[in-house]
Design a protein around this motif. Structure first.
Motif, PDB file in Angstrom:
ATOM      1  N   GLY A  79      -1.383 -40.349  -8.827  1.00 49.64           N
ATOM      2  CA  GLY A  79      -1.752 -41.397  -7.870  1.00 49.64           C
ATOM      3  C   GLY A  79      -0.583 -42.227  -7.377  1.00 49.64           C
ATOM      4  N   VAL A  80       0.632 -41.676  -7.481  1.00 48.72           N
ATOM      5  CA  VAL A  80       1.813 -42.446  -7.043  1.00 48.72           C
ATOM      6  C   VAL A  80       2.514 -41.759  -5.873  1.00 48.72           C
ATOM      7  N   PRO A  81       3.219 -42.537  -5.054  1.00 47.31           N
ATOM      8  CA  PRO A  81       4.013 -41.919  -3.989  1.00 47.31           C
ATOM      9  C   PRO A  81       5.269 -41.262  -4.552  1.00 47.31           C
ATOM     10  N   ALA A  82       5.820 -40.324  -3.791  1.00 44.66           N
ATOM     11  CA  ALA A  82       7.044 -39.647  -4.211  1.00 44.66           C
ATOM     12  C   ALA A  82       8.246 -40.564  -4.050  1.00 44.66           C
ATOM     13  N   GLY A  83       9.198 -40.444  -4.962  1.00 46.54           N
ATOM     14  CA  GLY A  83      10.466 -41.171  -4.857  1.00 46.54           C
ATOM     15  C   GLY A  83      11.602 -40.181  -4.700  1.00 46.54           C
ATOM     16  N   GLU A  84      12.219 -39.829  -5.826  1.00 45.82           N
ATOM     17  CA  GLU A  84      13.358 -38.911  -5.782  1.00 45.82           C
ATOM     18  C   GLU A  84      12.989 -37.534  -6.336  1.00 45.82           C
ATOM     19  N   ALA A  85      13.759 -36.515  -5.900  1.00 47.29           N
ATOM     20  CA  ALA A  85      13.658 -35.167  -6.474  1.00 47.29           C
ATOM     21  C   ALA A  85      15.045 -34.710  -6.880  1.00 47.29           C
ATOM     22  N   TYR A  86      15.126 -33.997  -7.994  1.00 45.40           N
ATOM     23  CA  TYR A  86      16.367 -33.430  -8.521  1.00 45.40           C
ATOM     24  C   TYR A  86      16.142 -31.927  -8.635  1.00 45.40           C
ATOM     25  N   VAL A  87      17.042 -31.136  -8.052  1.00 48.38           N
ATOM     26  CA  VAL A  87      16.793 -29.712  -7.835  1.00 48.38           C
ATOM     27  C   VAL A  87      17.852 -28.862  -8.540  1.00 48.38           C
ATOM     28  N   ALA A  88      17.455 -28.098  -9.548  1.00 49.34           N
ATOM     29  CA  ALA A  88      18.383 -27.187 -10.243  1.00 49.34           C
ATOM     30  C   ALA A  88      18.132 -25.759  -9.765  1.00 49.34           C
ATOM     31  N   LEU A  89      19.188 -25.142  -9.214  1.00 45.84           N
ATOM     32  CA  LEU A  89      19.079 -23.793  -8.653  1.00 45.84           C
ATOM     33  C   LEU A  89      19.829 -22.805  -9.538  1.00 45.84           C
ATOM     34  N   THR A  90      19.143 -21.751  -9.971  1.00 45.80           N
ATOM     35  CA  THR A  90      19.811 -20.617 -10.619  1.00 45.80           C
ATOM     36  C   THR A  90      19.795 -19.472  -9.618  1.00 45.80           C
ATOM     37  N   LEU A  91      20.982 -18.987  -9.236  1.00 49.78           N
ATOM     38  CA  LEU A  91      21.098 -18.070  -8.105  1.00 49.78           C
ATOM     39  C   LEU A  91      21.607 -16.697  -8.541  1.00 49.78           C
ATOM     40  N   PRO A  92      20.815 -15.642  -8.314  1.00 48.72           N
ATOM     41  CA  PRO A  92      21.322 -14.283  -8.564  1.00 48.72           C
ATOM     42  C   PRO A  92      22.274 -13.887  -7.433  1.00 48.72           C
ATOM     43  N   THR A  93      23.100 -12.886  -7.651  1.00 49.24           N
ATOM     44  CA  THR A  93      24.098 -12.500  -6.636  1.00 49.24           C
ATOM     45  C   THR A  93      23.433 -11.967  -5.371  1.00 49.24           C
ATOM     46  N   ASP A  97      24.727 -17.063   0.766  1.00 43.82           N
ATOM     47  CA  ASP A  97      24.792 -18.485   1.138  1.00 43.82           C
ATOM     48  C   ASP A  97      23.692 -18.859   2.126  1.00 43.82           C
ATOM     49  N   GLY A  98      23.449 -17.987   3.087  1.00 43.05           N
ATOM     50  CA  GLY A  98      22.431 -18.273   4.105  1.00 43.05           C
ATOM     51  C   GLY A  98      21.055 -18.452   3.487  1.00 43.05           C
ATOM     52  N   HIS A  99      20.742 -17.622   2.504  1.00 50.65           N
ATOM     53  CA  HIS A  99      19.453 -17.750   1.805  1.00 50.65           C
ATOM     54  C   HIS A  99      19.347 -19.103   1.099  1.00 50.65           C
ATOM     55  N   VAL A 100      20.419 -19.471   0.427  1.00 49.29           N
ATOM     56  CA  VAL A 100      20.389 -20.720  -0.360  1.00 49.29           C
ATOM     57  C   VAL A 100      20.244 -21.917   0.572  1.00 49.29           C
ATOM     58  N   VAL A 123      23.765 -26.322  -9.527  1.00 47.59           N
ATOM     59  CA  VAL A 123      23.821 -24.936  -9.076  1.00 47.59           C
ATOM     60  C   VAL A 123      24.440 -24.089 -10.181  1.00 47.59           C
ATOM     61  N   SER A 124      23.760 -22.991 -10.506  1.00 49.61           N
ATOM     62  CA  SER A 124      24.277 -22.050 -11.505  1.00 49.61           C
ATOM     63  C   SER A 124      24.035 -20.635 -10.996  1.00 49.61           C
ATOM     64  N   SER A 125      24.785 -19.681 -11.499  1.00 47.88           N
ATOM     65  CA  SER A 125      24.433 -18.286 -11.266  1.00 47.88           C
ATOM     66  C   SER A 125      23.572 -17.814 -12.433  1.00 47.88           C
ATOM     67  N   GLY A 126      22.801 -16.751 -12.199  1.00 44.41           N
ATOM     68  CA  GLY A 126      21.937 -16.273 -13.277  1.00 44.41           C
ATOM     69  C   GLY A 126      21.248 -14.988 -12.873  1.00 44.41           C
ATOM     70  N   THR A 132      14.214 -25.257 -10.499  1.00 44.70           N
ATOM     71  CA  THR A 132      13.561 -26.273 -11.326  1.00 44.70           C
ATOM     72  C   THR A 132      13.676 -27.609 -10.615  1.00 44.70           C
ATOM     73  N   VAL A 133      12.530 -28.226 -10.368  1.00 44.78           N
ATOM     74  CA  VAL A 133      12.507 -29.475  -9.605  1.00 44.78           C
ATOM     75  C   VAL A 133      11.928 -30.592 -10.473  1.00 44.78           C
ATOM     76  N   THR A 134      12.713 -31.649 -10.631  1.00 44.76           N
ATOM     77  CA  THR A 134      12.232 -32.846 -11.311  1.00 44.76           C
ATOM     78  C   THR A 134      11.935 -33.891 -10.248  1.00 44.76           C
ATOM     79  N   VAL A 135      10.747 -34.452 -10.300  1.00 47.77           N
ATOM     80  CA  VAL A 135      10.383 -35.482  -9.320  1.00 47.77           C
ATOM     81  C   VAL A 135      10.107 -36.793 -10.040  1.00 47.77           C
ATOM     82  N   VAL A 136      10.455 -37.876  -9.368  1.00 49.69           N
ATOM     83  CA  VAL A 136      10.220 -39.215  -9.903  1.00 49.69           C
ATOM     84  C   VAL A 136       9.480 -40.027  -8.850  1.00 49.69           C
TER      85      VAL A 136
END
Ligand SMILES: Nc1ncnc2c1ncn2[C@@H]1O[C@H](COP(=O)(O)OP(=O)(O)O)[C@@H](O)[C@H]1O
Ligand SMILES: Cc1ncc(C[n+]2csc(CCOP(=O)(O)OP(=O)(O)O)c2C)c(N)n1
Ligand SMILES: [Mg+2]
Length: 328
Positions: A79-93, A97-100, A123-126, A132-136
């Motif tokens: 029941g709360v409005p959105a504030g911030e989001a933190y986005v962790a990307l694990t990227l396969p080869t 760049d265009g996709h990301v 940003v990580s490779s994997g 993974t998105v953390t929202v506050v």
């Protein structure tokens, strides 16, 4: 592009949407002027688990939108409005760049539409694409929340919107039998959209809180599972009539094509990202007008055959249906 350059490239497209953010992407950590109560949730989207890995419908845009939408859905359910989001990307080869950049741009579009500020990430490779998105979100006080444990005996149980569309949309992508369903192009597109591009019910969650709803949860795993979380957390038993679940147009046709009960797609298919709420009967009229369908009620949990949780019923008899489970 080198990691640094890629980050700089997509961070340049991010905007701040509130006056809380003191330090955004670029330092060791984000710094935010806090509201009274922080409401934080984290969710992971894995290509191959949450979306098919090799389907032309699953574009970077879809992955970005869906990863943020499914995370924001938990704030809607509080029941709360959105504030911030933190986005962790694990990227396969295989992701260039265009996709990301397209993935981050789609997230930023949903962030703009929902008043979210993307304040940082990683940003990580994997070996597989993982987002993974953390929202506050920020609440004025700890009582201004829709909690899972706040259902009361005698409450009505309701759901927003329509259900089963996401499971039907997924079936259209992965189950060859589903393609035999007779659907108009619009209905088919709406089913695919429900699965690929869910919309977090942020405004509706806040409205339900103001209208006097007691408890809420977002429907990620399906009513069959998620209503059980509310029941157990509240120490009560939610009784739900599966034939009262509102079904999205086209769900019945897809269910018939794949040989499943349409009510089961609606109850146990999951990922509609609507909200389940409980509310006292005197609020039922106003809450129904806000877009809620009543599907059952909250009862006391008493005795061995009436443990806290959920019971799904048809014609007054219990059904053994279960929602999605990662480690079944
Ligand atoms: N690895 C973990 N560490 C701590 N708490 C966790 C972890 N995984 C899940 N939880 C908690 O368990 C609850 C249920 O998790 P989950 O099913 O992921 O929630 P949701 O369906 O709302 O996204 C949440 O309150 C979550 O914070
Ligand atoms: C390719 C593919 N197969 C199966 C599913 C079905 N599915 C995967 S996860 C899930 C439940 C929701 O995801 P989860 O990670 O449990 O979210 P949470 O409950 O933590 O919000 C469902 C129904 C899917 N979305 N995509
Ligand atoms: Mg889940």
């Amino acid at each position: 592009m080198a990691e640094r350059d890629l980050i700089s490239r997509f961070v340049a497209g991010l905007r701040t949407r509130d006056d809380r953010l003191l330090i955004g992407p670029g330092d060791d950590a984000a710094v935010v002027r806090a509201g009274a109560v922080a409401v934080t949730s984290t969710d992971t989207t894995v290509l191959g688990v949450h979306l098919p890995a090799d389907d032309p419908h699953v574009t970077p845009d879809v992955v970005g939108h869906r990863a943020l939408a499914t995370a924001l859905s938990d704030l809607a359910a509080m029941g709360v409005p959105a504030g911030e989001a933190y986005v962790a990307l694990t990227l396969p080869t295989s992701w260039d760049d265009g996709h990301v950049i397209a993935l981050v741009e789609a997230m930023e579009r949903l962030a703009a539409a929902t008043g979210t500020t993307i304040a940082g990430g990683d940003v990580s490779s994997g070996p597989a694409l993982v987002v993974t998105v953390t929202v506050v979100g920020w609440a004025d006080d700890e009582h201004a929340l829709l909690r899972r444990d706040a259902a009361r005996a005698g409450d009505r149980v309701g759901v927003t919107g329509q259900l089963g569309g996401s499971a039907a949309g997924l079936a259209l992508l992965v189950d060859p039998r589903a393609r035999t369903a007779t659907l108009t192009p619009n209905v088919r597109a709406a089913l695919l959209d429900r699965y690929l591009r869910p919309e977090p019910r942020l405004a509706l969650g806040q409205r339900l809180l103001r209208l006097g709803a007691h408890a809420a949860i977002d429907l990620s795993d399906g009513v069959a599972t998620d209503a059980g979380h509310v029941g157990r957390a509240s120490g009560l038993r939610l009784r739900i009539d599966v034939d009262r679940l509102p079904r999205q147009l086209g769900v019945d046709a897809v269910a018939a094509a794949v040989g499943r009960d349409p009510a089961q797609l609606a109850a146990a298919g999951g990922e509609d990202f609507e909200l389940l709420v409980t509310a006292p009967p005197e609020r039922a009229g106003a809450i129904a007008r806000a877009g809620v369908t009543w599907i059952g009620e909250v009862a006391e949990a008493a005795g061995d055959d009436a443990a806290p949780g959920v019971v799904l019923e048809r014609d007054g008899r219990p059904l053994g249906w279960a929602g999605f489970e990662h480690r079944a």
